[in-house]
Design a protein around this motif. Structure first.
Motif, mmCIF file in Angstrom:
data_model
loop_
_atom_site.group_PDB
_atom_site.id
_atom_site.type_symbol
_atom_site.label_atom_id
_atom_site.label_comp_id
_atom_site.label_asym_id
_atom_site.label_seq_id
_atom_site.Cartn_x
_atom_site.Cartn_y
_atom_site.Cartn_z
ATOM 1 N N SER A 1 -1.974 15.123 28.234
ATOM 2 C CA SER A 1 -1.173 15.291 27.027
ATOM 3 C C SER A 1 -1.981 15.043 25.763
ATOM 4 O O SER A 1 -1.576 15.430 24.669
ATOM 5 N N HIS B 1 -7.312 20.175 28.452
ATOM 6 C CA HIS B 1 -5.985 19.572 28.353
ATOM 7 C C HIS B 1 -5.003 20.514 27.672
ATOM 8 O O HIS B 1 -3.839 20.602 28.081
ATOM 9 N N VAL C 1 -1.453 22.049 29.345
ATOM 10 C CA VAL C 1 -0.155 21.846 28.704
ATOM 11 C C VAL C 1 0.435 23.151 28.177
ATOM 12 O O VAL C 1 1.618 23.433 28.361
ATOM 13 N N SER C 2 -0.409 23.971 27.527
ATOM 14 C CA SER C 2 0.118 25.137 26.813
ATOM 15 C C SER C 2 -0.426 26.471 27.298
ATOM 16 O O SER C 2 0.100 27.513 26.916
ATOM 17 N N ASN D 1 7.513 21.379 22.403
ATOM 18 C CA ASN D 1 7.925 22.500 23.250
ATOM 19 C C ASN D 1 9.179 23.191 22.738
ATOM 20 O O ASN D 1 9.312 24.417 22.848
ATOM 21 N N LYS E 1 2.948 12.463 21.513
ATOM 22 C CA LYS E 1 2.845 12.466 22.969
ATOM 23 C C LYS E 1 4.200 12.292 23.642
ATOM 24 O O LYS E 1 4.316 12.499 24.856
ATOM 25 N N ARG F 1 8.791 21.970 33.066
ATOM 26 C CA ARG F 1 8.595 22.602 31.769
ATOM 27 C C ARG F 1 9.938 23.158 31.282
ATOM 28 O O ARG F 1 10.795 23.519 32.094
ATOM 29 N N ASP G 1 0.962 21.585 38.304
ATOM 30 C CA ASP G 1 1.137 21.176 36.909
ATOM 31 C C ASP G 1 0.702 19.717 36.762
ATOM 32 O O ASP G 1 1.491 18.798 36.964
ATOM 33 N N SER H 1 -0.012 18.111 34.111
ATOM 34 C CA SER H 1 0.565 17.429 32.951
ATOM 35 C C SER H 1 1.829 16.658 33.309
ATOM 36 O O SER H 1 2.176 15.682 32.642
#
Length: 983
Positions: free
Chosen positions: A186, A220, A224-225, A741, A755, A811, A868, A870
């Motif tokens: 994160s 990272h 995450v993205s 998000n 975070k 997510r 995933d 994350s």
């Protein structure tokens, strides 16, 4: 010795876990290794070939560079530098690549594409084993010969900042270091700022020879993205400015010392289109590698396009550049463009040292090395090199010397290429003995489960385990002695390392005793079945028993799935198999419902059992079924007719429509996440929702999904749990809004992101509170023999707590998967399982199938890249290994876990039969054991397959994790079954 079906199944699965673990330890092999430098002892370099002449080059060449800076950017895909993003976001790097003093390469990484094995490959030049995927979580010290250890032994002063994996791999090697955790994905700002803050001070100092910087932020952001995130561009621009600062500093220093330095820009691996890594897609394998030095000055018009090389080639190149011996286990070749500007004699000397090292490694790992083409090319090159040295020492500067030198250089390069390829093919040696012992244990458990079907699925749900008599029988002692003797023979005669032989004699003897006892138990069960005449015979109580369509579907579906695991394409696209199976299951249920509603069999009675309050509990069917297993046992008991005429209008129409509703839900879910390999690149609804242009739509969908989750879960919770669930789901949305998000209605953009640690911990508190409330109700129902409803509420609250945890870890675009899972469970509970009176075994297998399908609906696949990572750091502000591993595993396997939890809750609340949970546990263990056992046999036979590491091995890791989760599920089943028995 009498055991309940659930207890017996749980014990079998635990033994199976041990067998699978032993098999995995043997299957993931030890890569090729050199025995010459076990402790990095100094070895004299090979002398220059002389062909009778006296050569004075018997030592290692001097270093080519005064200082070396390695700037490793985690997840640096080749197109991030050489593609349009590089031109846009990395202008200084692009200038160096196109016009500057540099050599550019596209370095191909080998599997597994995770950080720790790739660092090992960069520094040792060897190909790490696939088991390093697991060791990546906690890296042990690297004992293998490597560039870092050689540099330290040569007195080089090394400074490191970045990923703490380096500190674990090379303890006490750095004169100065500052490590940061690589798993807290994160964070993509502080993790790089902690590296950069040291730069200004270090670059001004002259008390170091090697500087290593490992930046984690780019990787990272990908986790995450994804690689399409706008944050990628910002991070690339930041990396470009840092590289410019380092390069400028090195150039200014060179003006004073007049000795060139080397700046290496590289990545450890790439990233997939979803941002993960670990698999074998081109985006994950190809990384950028740029060597920058004033020694690489190019002439006007000199266009240097990036060449494709192996990532392992960097180790040999760094060793030559620093004047060090090439690591003994390196399978890489010198990147020749780096020495093109040197005199011919030095070029040939470098190539010869590399070829000698590779030929020695080939001799130690390939018995028939003399027949290898690379070795023959090396010997021919060495002879030609000796002739060239003789002419050179005679001071012959003719054209003959020049042409011969060019020919020797080509020969060496061809030999290096061939030797490297030969060694890469000899990448591993399997521990066959450990694999065999593990396989025997797994197959014995499967055979014991199969032979125990009649007793385990009887109305008593108990079976007589033939354990004590075999233990004290002559056969047991004979088998134990034979196996022990074989163990001694194998362990004393084997030349290669063997994990099982390395265990203590007490541990190995215990395993041999367990194998002997299982074998005797299987033999006793088989003999008993033949003696009773029940083996493959009709059920005497029901001579007209026959298989239903659902039984045939379950048998064929399970068999077909197991057989499909033998093909790499079916493993890559396994989600298609499960989608097909659950769609076919819905059609079979539709056929069963319509037949019961509209058709009557003349041989069946016209009057049907009435349905209390519109529905029938499955308890009578569970109690009336006799010995059989719906999956394998051919002695099907004829069910009484299940008429749906007594249902009210609305309820009857819902029953008729329910299979089609479920089919529609499954079709919508397939559009959410493209998975597998063949069509993973195609756009899906998930990619559309996660793009920055559709954040408002994602926010609405996430809010609506959380509301529906609460509506579907809260109906059977206590008031306290309802309040906790509502606040927890609100916290989920706040957490996603905090990390950017989703948006709040009053929020126009997501500039103020964090975070989300506080928000996530807020949800964790409610998850623990709901789980504690459910556990308290279960204990209360057992200790004080309270009302049966307290136990059902407790089980549902435990299930609700897991749902809330899944909502937190998923997510935002995956929240509809959770909604549809709950909705399908509700539909099947009310309108399929109750009206059709399916028994515990059928319901168990349906739960298992849907759990597997929802594993893929989440976007998972049999590739490590789809894990995933994350999710393991939601609510954590520092890396903590155990919580991170638990959260990651739960987020990955949430589908099977939630469906298994629902199964326990459903059977405990909807049936009055005490044997239902025992039957369910046994069937769950059996149906999970089939694919694991079959796959172990398949990968053993296919261990030299072309796709063994890219396709079959990741699936094997998933199967190992799946059987471990099955053991936990069976333990939960057994605990609830014991609670039922005591009640």
């Amino acid at each position: 010795m009498r055991l309940g079906s659930g207890t017996f199944a749980a014990c079998c699965v635990v033994i199976e876990v041990l067998g699978v673990a032993l098999f995995l330890r043997g299957f993931f092999p030890t890569p090729v290794r050199s025995s010459a430098r076990t402790e990095h002892q100094a070895e004299p370099p090979a002398p220059e070939p002389s062909a009778g002449a006296s050569s004075n080059w018997t030592k290692l060449p001097p270093p080519l560079f005064r200082k070396v800076v390695i700037m490793l950017i985690d997840g640096l895909r080749d197109d991030f530098v050489f593609g349009s993003k590089g031109v846009k976001f990395m202008p200084y790097t692009t200038y160096l690549v196109e016009k500057g003093a540099s050599h550019s390469f596209v370095a191909e990484a080998k599997l597994p594409t995770v950080t720790m094995p790739r660092i090992k490959a960069l520094m040792t030049g060897s190909l790490p084993g696939f088991i390093d995927v697991v060791r990546n979580l906690n890296s042990p010290a690297l004992l293998e010969d490597n560039v870092i250890t050689q540099a330290k032994a040569a007195g080089k002063r090394i400074i490191f900042y970045g990923d703490e994996t380096w500190v674990k791999l090379f303890p006490r090697h750095f004169v100065e270091y500052d490590g940061t955790t690589s798993f807290f994905v994160s964070d993509y700002t502080e993790v790089d700022d902690n590296v950069t803050r040291h730069l200004d001070k270090v670059l001004k100092r002259g008390d170091w020879d090697v500087l290593i910087l490992h930046y984690l932020g780019l990787d990272h952001i990908g986790h995450v993205s994804g690689p399409s995130s706008p944050l990628i561009g910002h991070k690339l621009r930041e990396m470009d400015s840092i590289l410019m600062k380092i390069h400028t500093s090195l150039l200014s220093e060179e003006r004073e010392t007049l000795v060139p330095n080397l700046l290496v820009l590289c990545g450890d691996h790439g990233m997939s289109e979803t941002g993960g890594h670990g698999a074998s897609s081109v985006e994950e394998l190809n990384t950028a590698l740029i060597l920058i030095s004033s020694a690489f000055e190019r002439k006007p018009g000199d266009i240097r396009r990036p060449k494709h090389v192996q990532q392992t080639d960097l180790a040999a190149t760094l060793a030559i550049g620093l004047g060090l011996p090439i690591p003994g286990n390196s399978v890489g070749s010198l990147l020749f463009p780096t020495v093109e500007g040197r005199p011919v004699r030095e070029q040939l000397r470098f190539l010869h040292l590399n070829a000698v090292q590779l030929s020695k490694l080939l001799q130690e790992n390939v018995p028939s090395y003399t027949k290898e083409p690379g070795f023959e090319q090396f010997k021919m090159s060495e002879r030609l090199h000796g002739n060239w040295i003789r002419l050179y020492l005679e001071e012959n500067n003719s054209e003959v010397l020049f042409n011969l030198g060019a020919k020797v250089r080509r020969q060496y390069l061809d030999a290096l290429r061939t030797l490297s390829l030969s060694l890469s093919r000899q990448v591993a040696q399997y521990d066959i003995y450990s694999m065999l012992v593990g396989t025997v244990m797994v197959l014995e458990v499967l055979a014991l489960l199969l032979l125990s079907i009649p007793q385990a699925l009887s109305s008593e749900a108990e079976l007589e385990v033939p354990l004590w008599s075999p233990v004290f029988s002559l056969l047991f002692y004979l088998m134990f002695l034979v196996l022990s003797a074989l163990h001694v023979i194998v362990c004393t005669s084997t030349e290669s390392s063997c994990y099982f032989c390395g265990l203590s004699w007490l541990t190995a003897g215990g395993v041999m005793a367990l194998i002997s006892a299982l074998l005797c138990a299987v033999g006793s069960a088989l003999a008993k079945m033949f003696a009773d005449g029940k083996f493959l015979s009709k059920n005497p109580a029901h001579p007209k028993a026959r298989w239903s369509e659902l039984d045939v579907l379950i048998l064929l579906g399970t068999t077909g799935h197991v057989l499909s695991l033998g093909a790499s394409s079916f493993i890559e696209e396994e989600h298609q198999t499960w989608y097909f199976l659950i769609n076919t299951l819905c059609l079979a249920l539709c056929h069963e419902i319509y037949r019961n509603c509209f058709l009557r069999d003349d041989c069946e009675p016209q009057q049907c059992s009435h349905v209390e309050e519109g529905f029938v509990s499955p308890a009578p069917a569970l109690q009336d079924r006799s010995i059989r297993c719906n999956m394998l046992e051919p002695h099907r008991v004829s069910k009484g007719p299940t008429s749906l005429d007594t249902l009210r209008g609305y309820e009857k129409w819902m029953v008729l429509a329910s299979p089609w509703v479920i089919l529609t839900c499954c079709r919508l879910l397939r559009s959410l996440n493209q998975t597998g390999v063949q069509w993973a690149h195609r756009p899906d609804l998930g990619h559309w929702l996660t793009s920055s242009d559709h954040k408002a739509e994602l926010s609405v969908l996430a809010a609506l999904s959380l509301i529906l989750i609460f509506a579907l879960v809260q109906r059977r919770c206590s008031l306290t749990s309802k309040v906790a669930m509502a606040l927890g789901l609100l916290g989920v949305y706040c957490y996603r809004a905090a990390i950017g998000n989703v948006l709040f209605p009053w929020q126009r953009d997501s500039k103020d992101i964090s975070k989300g640690v506080i928000e996530a911990r807020f949800v964790h508190v409610f998850v623990l509170g709901i789980l504690f409330t459910g556990t308290k109700d279960l204990l209360k129902s057992q200790v004080i023999a309270a009302d049966f409803t307290i136990k059902t509420v407790g089980l549902w609250e435990i299930y609700s707590g897991l749902v809330l945890l899944a909502a937190l870890l998923f997510r935002p675009h995956n929240l509809p998967v959770l909604v549809f899972s709950l909705f399908i469970q509700t539909i099947m509970t009310k309108f399929i399982w109750k009206p059709l009176r399916h028994d515990a075994a059928e319901i168990t297998i349906m739960h298992y199938w849907f759990g597997q399908a929802f594993f893929y609906f989440q976007g998972n696949s049999n590739s490590i890249a789809t894990v995933d990572v994350s999710a393991g750091f939601v609510g954590l502000d520092t890396y903590m290994e155990v919580p991170a591993m638990f959260l990651t595993a739960f987020a990955t396997f949430a589908g099977p876990v939630l469906w298994a939890s629902h199964l326990v809750s459903f059977l405990s609340s909807e049936t009055s039969s005490g044997s239902a949970l025992g039957h369910a546990c046994f069937c769950y263990a059996l149906i999970c054991s089939f694919p694991v056992s079959a796959y172990i046999i398949l990968v053993t036979s296919l261990r030299y397959h072309l796709f063994i590491w890219s396709v079959f091995s990741p699936k094997l890791l998933y199967e190992g994790m799946h059987i471990l989760i099955t053991a936990a599920i069976c333990a939960f089943f057994t605990a609830m079954d014991q609670t039922n028995t005591k009640s």
